[in-house]
Design a protein around this motif. Structure first.
Motif, PDB file in Angstrom:
ATOM      1  N   ALA A  29      -8.991  11.139  36.318  1.00 10.66           N
ATOM      2  CA  ALA A  29      -7.732  10.414  36.108  1.00 10.66           C
ATOM      3  C   ALA A  29      -6.758  11.235  35.266  1.00 10.66           C
ATOM      4  CB  ALA A  29      -8.008   9.067  35.435  1.00 10.66           C
ATOM      5  N   TRP A  30      -7.246  11.850  34.216  1.00  3.27           N
ATOM      6  CA  TRP A  30      -6.366  12.630  33.339  1.00  3.27           C
ATOM      7  C   TRP A  30      -5.782  13.823  34.091  1.00  3.27           C
ATOM      8  CZ3 TRP A  30      -5.788  17.476  31.208  1.00  3.27           C
ATOM      9  CH2 TRP A  30      -4.922  17.565  30.114  1.00  3.27           C
ATOM     10  N   CYS A  31      -6.608  14.513  34.866  1.00  8.01           N
ATOM     11  CA  CYS A  31      -6.129  15.671  35.628  1.00  8.01           C
ATOM     12  C   CYS A  31      -5.118  15.247  36.702  1.00  8.01           C
ATOM     13  CB  CYS A  31      -7.297  16.425  36.266  1.00  8.01           C
ATOM     14  SG  CYS A  31      -8.263  17.363  35.054  1.00  8.01           S
ATOM     15  N   ALA A  32      -5.362  14.116  37.344  1.00  2.00           N
ATOM     16  CA  ALA A  32      -4.416  13.631  38.356  1.00  2.00           C
ATOM     17  C   ALA A  32      -3.068  13.324  37.706  1.00  2.00           C
ATOM     18  CB  ALA A  32      -4.974  12.387  39.047  1.00  2.00           C
ATOM     19  N   GLU A  33      -3.096  12.715  36.536  1.00  2.70           N
ATOM     20  CA  GLU A  33      -1.866  12.372  35.834  1.00  2.70           C
ATOM     21  C   GLU A  33      -1.094  13.626  35.401  1.00  2.70           C
ATOM     22  OE1 GLU A  33      -0.949  10.435  31.569  1.00  2.70           O
ATOM     23  OE2 GLU A  33      -1.967   9.095  32.990  1.00  2.70           O
ATOM     24  N   HIS A  34      -1.822  14.694  35.065  1.00  6.81           N
ATOM     25  CA  HIS A  34      -1.178  15.922  34.585  1.00  6.81           C
ATOM     26  C   HIS A  34      -1.087  17.009  35.663  1.00  6.81           C
ATOM     27  CE1 HIS A  34      -2.230  13.887  30.821  1.00  6.81           C
ATOM     28  NE2 HIS A  34      -1.157  14.490  30.352  1.00  6.81           N
ATOM     29  N   GLN A  35      -1.440  16.646  36.891  1.00  7.79           N
ATOM     30  CA  GLN A  35      -1.379  17.557  38.031  1.00  7.79           C
ATOM     31  C   GLN A  35      -2.159  18.851  37.771  1.00  7.79           C
ATOM     32  OE1 GLN A  35       2.841  17.934  38.719  1.00  7.79           O
ATOM     33  NE2 GLN A  35       2.970  15.892  39.625  1.00  7.79           N
ATOM     34  N   LEU A  36      -3.396  18.657  37.306  1.00  7.02           N
ATOM     35  CA  LEU A  36      -4.291  19.781  37.043  1.00  7.02           C
ATOM     36  C   LEU A  36      -5.572  19.598  37.838  1.00  7.02           C
ATOM     37  CD1 LEU A  36      -3.855  19.903  33.173  1.00  7.02           C
ATOM     38  CD2 LEU A  36      -2.929  21.541  34.802  1.00  7.02           C
ATOM     39  N   LYS A  37      -6.292  20.669  38.021  1.00 10.23           N
ATOM     40  CA  LYS A  37      -7.560  20.598  38.740  1.00 10.23           C
ATOM     41  C   LYS A  37      -8.689  20.306  37.745  1.00 10.23           C
ATOM     42  CE  LYS A  37      -5.962  23.900  42.108  1.00 10.23           C
ATOM     43  NZ  LYS A  37      -5.781  23.494  43.370  1.00 10.23           N
ATOM     44  N   THR A  38      -9.572  19.410  38.159  1.00  9.38           N
ATOM     45  CA  THR A  38     -10.660  18.981  37.289  1.00  9.38           C
ATOM     46  C   THR A  38     -11.551  20.146  36.885  1.00  9.38           C
ATOM     47  OG1 THR A  38     -10.629  16.879  38.475  1.00  9.38           O
ATOM     48  CG2 THR A  38     -12.504  17.280  37.042  1.00  9.38           C
ATOM     49  N   HIS A  39     -11.826  21.060  37.825  1.00  9.67           N
ATOM     50  CA  HIS A  39     -12.733  22.167  37.489  1.00  9.67           C
ATOM     51  C   HIS A  39     -12.126  23.069  36.414  1.00  9.67           C
ATOM     52  CE1 HIS A  39     -10.295  24.367  40.499  1.00  9.67           C
ATOM     53  NE2 HIS A  39     -10.651  25.444  39.823  1.00  9.67           N
ATOM     54  N   GLN A  40     -10.791  23.164  36.366  1.00  6.75           N
ATOM     55  CA  GLN A  40     -10.156  23.954  35.307  1.00  6.75           C
ATOM     56  C   GLN A  40     -10.389  23.298  33.942  1.00  6.75           C
ATOM     57  OE1 GLN A  40      -6.169  23.916  37.053  1.00  6.75           O
ATOM     58  NE2 GLN A  40      -6.231  26.168  37.044  1.00  6.75           N
ATOM     59  N   LEU A  41     -10.233  21.991  33.895  1.00  6.37           N
ATOM     60  CA  LEU A  41     -10.453  21.275  32.644  1.00  6.37           C
ATOM     61  C   LEU A  41     -11.885  21.482  32.165  1.00  6.37           C
ATOM     62  CD1 LEU A  41      -9.537  19.292  30.418  1.00  6.37           C
ATOM     63  CD2 LEU A  41     -10.271  17.434  31.946  1.00  6.37           C
ATOM     64  N   TRP A  42     -12.855  21.332  33.071  1.00  6.86           N
ATOM     65  CA  TRP A  42     -14.255  21.503  32.678  1.00  6.86           C
ATOM     66  C   TRP A  42     -14.536  22.934  32.231  1.00  6.86           C
ATOM     67  CZ3 TRP A  42     -15.950  17.375  31.053  1.00  6.86           C
ATOM     68  CH2 TRP A  42     -15.835  16.171  31.718  1.00  6.86           C
ATOM     69  N   TYR A  43     -13.911  23.907  32.871  1.00  8.87           N
ATOM     70  CA  TYR A  43     -14.070  25.304  32.463  1.00  8.87           C
ATOM     71  C   TYR A  43     -13.621  25.485  31.011  1.00  8.87           C
ATOM     72  CZ  TYR A  43     -13.094  30.244  31.845  1.00  8.87           C
ATOM     73  OH  TYR A  43     -13.045  31.519  31.345  1.00  8.87           O
ATOM     74  N   TRP A  44     -12.430  24.980  30.691  1.00  7.68           N
ATOM     75  CA  TRP A  44     -11.893  25.173  29.343  1.00  7.68           C
ATOM     76  C   TRP A  44     -12.638  24.352  28.300  1.00  7.68           C
ATOM     77  CZ3 TRP A  44      -9.259  29.209  27.914  1.00  7.68           C
ATOM     78  CH2 TRP A  44      -8.596  29.935  28.882  1.00  7.68           C
ATOM     79  N   ILE A  45     -13.112  23.178  28.674  1.00  2.83           N
ATOM     80  CA  ILE A  45     -13.946  22.404  27.742  1.00  2.83           C
ATOM     81  C   ILE A  45     -15.186  23.221  27.402  1.00  2.83           C
ATOM     82  CG2 ILE A  45     -15.482  20.395  27.565  1.00  2.83           C
ATOM     83  CD1 ILE A  45     -13.307  18.810  29.082  1.00  2.83           C
ATOM     84  N   GLN A  46     -15.797  23.815  28.411  1.00  2.45           N
ATOM     85  CA  GLN A  46     -16.974  24.648  28.217  1.00  2.45           C
ATOM     86  C   GLN A  46     -16.656  25.841  27.312  1.00  2.45           C
ATOM     87  OE1 GLN A  46     -18.435  26.159  31.940  1.00  2.45           O
ATOM     88  NE2 GLN A  46     -20.510  25.521  31.491  1.00  2.45           N
ATOM     89  N   GLN A  47     -15.495  26.449  27.481  1.00  2.00           N
ATOM     90  CA  GLN A  47     -15.110  27.602  26.661  1.00  2.00           C
ATOM     91  C   GLN A  47     -15.007  27.226  25.192  1.00  2.00           C
ATOM     92  OE1 GLN A  47     -14.849  30.874  27.800  1.00  2.00           O
ATOM     93  NE2 GLN A  47     -15.774  29.779  29.517  1.00  2.00           N
TER      94      GLN A  47
END
Length: 106
Positions: A29-47
């Protein structure tokens, strides 16, 4: 990509990850609202959740070399502060490494 650009990207994603965490929304939901890809968010969370270093850096300890001649078959003496280790031919290398590691810890 320059170092400045890389740093700016890290800051951007650090802020995004912080905002996502504060939102209480699901990643989808957050990625859809911000027009981002979910896998990118998970990548950066992991970093940002990775430990910065998995191994402590080794500490160097001073040793003194005794310049007096010794026959090779007698081995050698190692001094670590107040400790003296005698190493004879045929010694167990792993045991010596373990002892040195223990003695070099504060």
């Amino acid at each position: 990509m320059t170092q400045t650009e890389k740093q700016a990207l890290r800051v951007l994603w650090k802020n995004r990850v912080r905002d996502f965490r504060a939102s209480g929304m699901t990643a989808v939901a957050w990625c859809a609202e911000h027009q981002l890809k979910t896998h990118q968010l998970w990548y950066w969370i992991q970093q940002y959740e990775k430990p910065t270093s998995s191994k402590p850096s080794p500490a160097w300890i001073p040793i003194q070399i005794d310049e007096s001649p010794q026959p090779a078959e007698d081995g050698l003496l190692l001094r670590f502060g107040e400790f003296i280790l005698e190493v004879k031919p045929g010694f167990n290398r792993q045991l010596l490494a373990d002892v040195v590691r223990v003695l070099s810890q504060p």
